[in-house]
Design a protein around this motif. Structure first.
Motif, PDB file in Angstrom:
ATOM      1  N   LYS A  11       0.847  -1.189   0.000  1.00  0.00           N
ATOM      2  CA  LYS A  11       0.000   0.000   0.000  1.00  0.00           C
ATOM      3  C   LYS A  11       0.886   1.244   0.000  1.00  0.00           C
ATOM      4  O   LYS A  11       2.067   1.179   0.349  1.00  0.00           O
ATOM      5  CB  LYS A  11      -0.923   0.037   1.236  1.00  0.00           C
ATOM      6  CG  LYS A  11      -2.039  -1.006   1.221  1.00  0.00           C
ATOM      7  CD  LYS A  11      -2.931  -0.853   2.448  1.00  0.00           C
ATOM      8  CE  LYS A  11      -4.061  -1.865   2.480  1.00  0.00           C
ATOM      9  NZ  LYS A  11      -5.055  -1.641   1.416  1.00  0.00           N
ATOM     10  N   VAL A  12       0.288   2.368  -0.391  1.00  0.00           N
ATOM     11  CA  VAL A  12       0.996   3.641  -0.308  1.00  0.00           C
ATOM     12  C   VAL A  12       0.335   4.512   0.752  1.00  0.00           C
ATOM     13  O   VAL A  12      -0.889   4.493   0.933  1.00  0.00           O
ATOM     14  CB  VAL A  12       1.032   4.363  -1.671  1.00  0.00           C
ATOM     15  CG1 VAL A  12       1.851   3.570  -2.669  1.00  0.00           C
ATOM     16  CG2 VAL A  12      -0.371   4.614  -2.222  1.00  0.00           C
ATOM     17  N   TRP A  13       1.168   5.273   1.441  1.00  0.00           N
ATOM     18  CA  TRP A  13       0.701   6.212   2.468  1.00  0.00           C
ATOM     19  C   TRP A  13       1.352   7.550   2.169  1.00  0.00           C
ATOM     20  O   TRP A  13       2.589   7.650   2.139  1.00  0.00           O
ATOM     21  CB  TRP A  13       1.079   5.701   3.851  1.00  0.00           C
ATOM     22  CG  TRP A  13       0.748   6.616   4.995  1.00  0.00           C
ATOM     23  CD1 TRP A  13      -0.385   7.385   5.143  1.00  0.00           C
ATOM     24  CD2 TRP A  13       1.539   6.846   6.164  1.00  0.00           C
ATOM     25  NE1 TRP A  13      -0.341   8.073   6.323  1.00  0.00           N
ATOM     26  CE2 TRP A  13       0.827   7.767   6.984  1.00  0.00           C
ATOM     27  CE3 TRP A  13       2.768   6.352   6.614  1.00  0.00           C
ATOM     28  CZ2 TRP A  13       1.326   8.214   8.210  1.00  0.00           C
ATOM     29  CZ3 TRP A  13       3.263   6.793   7.833  1.00  0.00           C
ATOM     30  CH2 TRP A  13       2.550   7.709   8.629  1.00  0.00           C
ATOM     31  N   ASN A  14       0.543   8.560   1.922  1.00  0.00           N
ATOM     32  CA  ASN A  14       1.051   9.871   1.526  1.00  0.00           C
ATOM     33  C   ASN A  14       0.616  10.944   2.522  1.00  0.00           C
ATOM     34  O   ASN A  14      -0.340  11.690   2.272  1.00  0.00           O
ATOM     35  CB  ASN A  14       0.553  10.225   0.123  1.00  0.00           C
ATOM     36  CG  ASN A  14       1.258   9.426  -0.953  1.00  0.00           C
ATOM     37  OD1 ASN A  14       2.413   9.674  -1.258  1.00  0.00           O
ATOM     38  ND2 ASN A  14       0.553   8.458  -1.524  1.00  0.00           N
ATOM     39  N   PRO A  15       1.307  11.069   3.661  1.00  0.00           N
ATOM     40  CA  PRO A  15       0.986  12.132   4.615  1.00  0.00           C
ATOM     41  C   PRO A  15       1.416  13.510   4.127  1.00  0.00           C
ATOM     42  O   PRO A  15       1.087  14.517   4.743  1.00  0.00           O
ATOM     43  CB  PRO A  15       1.744  11.723   5.887  1.00  0.00           C
ATOM     44  CG  PRO A  15       2.874  10.876   5.390  1.00  0.00           C
ATOM     45  CD  PRO A  15       2.358  10.166   4.172  1.00  0.00           C
ATOM     46  N   SER A  16       2.166  13.554   3.040  1.00  0.00           N
ATOM     47  CA  SER A  16       2.426  14.804   2.319  1.00  0.00           C
ATOM     48  C   SER A  16       2.429  14.481   0.834  1.00  0.00           C
ATOM     49  O   SER A  16       2.599  13.331   0.435  1.00  0.00           O
ATOM     50  CB  SER A  16       3.755  15.438   2.747  1.00  0.00           C
ATOM     51  OG  SER A  16       4.854  14.633   2.368  1.00  0.00           O
ATOM     52  N   ILE A  17       2.232  15.501   0.015  1.00  0.00           N
ATOM     53  CA  ILE A  17       2.220  15.321  -1.441  1.00  0.00           C
ATOM     54  C   ILE A  17       2.961  16.483  -2.087  1.00  0.00           C
ATOM     55  O   ILE A  17       3.184  17.522  -1.466  1.00  0.00           O
ATOM     56  CB  ILE A  17       0.787  15.234  -2.017  1.00  0.00           C
ATOM     57  CG1 ILE A  17      -0.028  16.493  -1.672  1.00  0.00           C
ATOM     58  CG2 ILE A  17       0.081  13.971  -1.519  1.00  0.00           C
ATOM     59  CD1 ILE A  17      -1.392  16.557  -2.337  1.00  0.00           C
ATOM     60  N   GLY A  18       3.320  16.287  -3.347  1.00  0.00           N
ATOM     61  CA  GLY A  18       3.972  17.346  -4.103  1.00  0.00           C
ATOM     62  C   GLY A  18       5.481  17.305  -3.950  1.00  0.00           C
ATOM     63  O   GLY A  18       6.010  16.847  -2.935  1.00  0.00           O
ATOM     64  N   CYS A  19       6.174  17.802  -4.966  1.00  0.00           N
ATOM     65  CA  CYS A  19       7.630  17.731  -4.935  1.00  0.00           C
ATOM     66  C   CYS A  19       8.215  18.703  -5.957  1.00  0.00           C
ATOM     67  O   CYS A  19       7.489  19.403  -6.667  1.00  0.00           O
ATOM     68  CB  CYS A  19       8.083  16.297  -5.232  1.00  0.00           C
ATOM     69  SG  CYS A  19       9.723  15.901  -4.579  1.00  0.00           S
ATOM     70  N   ASP A  20       9.546  18.735  -6.011  1.00  0.00           N
ATOM     71  CA  ASP A  20      10.279  19.522  -6.998  1.00  0.00           C
ATOM     72  C   ASP A  20      11.416  18.669  -7.535  1.00  0.00           C
ATOM     73  O   ASP A  20      11.966  17.827  -6.813  1.00  0.00           O
ATOM     74  CB  ASP A  20      10.852  20.795  -6.353  1.00  0.00           C
ATOM     75  CG  ASP A  20       9.770  21.717  -5.841  1.00  0.00           C
ATOM     76  OD1 ASP A  20       9.205  22.456  -6.647  1.00  0.00           O
ATOM     77  OD2 ASP A  20       9.481  21.677  -4.619  1.00  0.00           O
TER      78      ASP A  20
END
Length: 245
Positions: A11-20
């Motif tokens: 599974k994936v867990w994304n407590p933050s999103i977005g990047c550079d």
């Protein structure tokens, strides 16, 4: 909290999103493309597209899952992004410590920030820490990773877009190798995979071959499903051997 088609996790867990973008492997980032799609269909968390943001309402997601699960943390970002508050990282790792029945796989291209964080914090025993190495230029990330005391240290050679050359795999437990996918994917060469495979076998590192991607072992461009995952006549799904805690 979703299941995923990523072969080496559950599974994936994304407590933050977005990047550079920080290095060559980021050029055709799948997460950026996916974030734009989610914005287009009106998903609230992605109203700002691929801009980095923390999502506290997602923090408790793993707590609600009782079945032991492998989580890839931040498939849609980098946990050690420059804008990530260390206070929020503390909250993420508190959740990880509260759920020792899960395994959390954390992969970064920002090795220096990861090292800075763990200079004052101990990595929980259920965390696997990894760095991306897309070609020989970024082998230095392996040296940084080795400085962190973690139950499992791993390298993702994906997308593999160049030869990596000689590798020092001391203290490394696992290697994932994969070619790039997508319409603009850059080629992978069989000899690059062979080079990593041989060094993993020589140095006792578990080897996981994720995919050829858009370019096959024969260097022909086609659908990644047709190119498959076979290397040396078999599927390599090795995982690190974890010592008793």
């Amino acid at each position: 909290m979703k299941t995923t088609k990523i072969e080496w996790t559950e599974k994936v867990w994304n407590p933050s999103i977005g990047c550079d973008k920080v290095s060559a492997g980021c050029k055709f980032c799948y997460a950026e493309v996916f974030a734009k799609r989610l914005k287009a269909i009106g998903i609230e968390d992605y109203k700002d597209g691929f801009t980095f943001k923390i999502l506290p309402h997602r923090l408790e997601e793993p707590v609600r899952i009782k079945k032991p699960t492998k989580f890839f943390v931040n498939s849609m970002s980098d946990l050690f992004h420059e804008e990530m508050p260390f206070e929020y990282l503390d909250m993420i790792f508190d959740i990880i410590r509260k759920t020792p029945h899960h395994i959390y796989q954390i992969l970064t291209k920002r090795d220096k920030i990861m090292l800075e964080y763990f200079s004052d914090n101990k990595a929980p025993s259920n965390v696997w820490l990894g760095v991306s190495v897309e070609n020989s230029t970024f082998k230095k990330r392996i040296d940084t990773l080795r400085k962190i005391n973690a139950q499992v240290r791993f390298i993702s050679f994906e997308p593999l877009i160049g030869a990596v050359g000689s590798l020092d795999l001391r203290g490394i437990h696992w290697a994932i190798v994969g070619g790039e996918s997508g319409r603009k994917a850059r080629p992978i060469k069989k000899e690059w995979v062979e080079e990593i495979f041989n060094q993993c076998k020589e140095q006792g590192v578990a080897f996981f071959f994720k995919q050829w991607g858009t370019w096959g072992a024969d260097e022909v461009k086609r659908n990644k499903k047709l190119n498959g995952r076979m290397f040396k006549g078999k599927v390599w799904d090795e995982y690190p051997i974890i010592s008793a805690l």
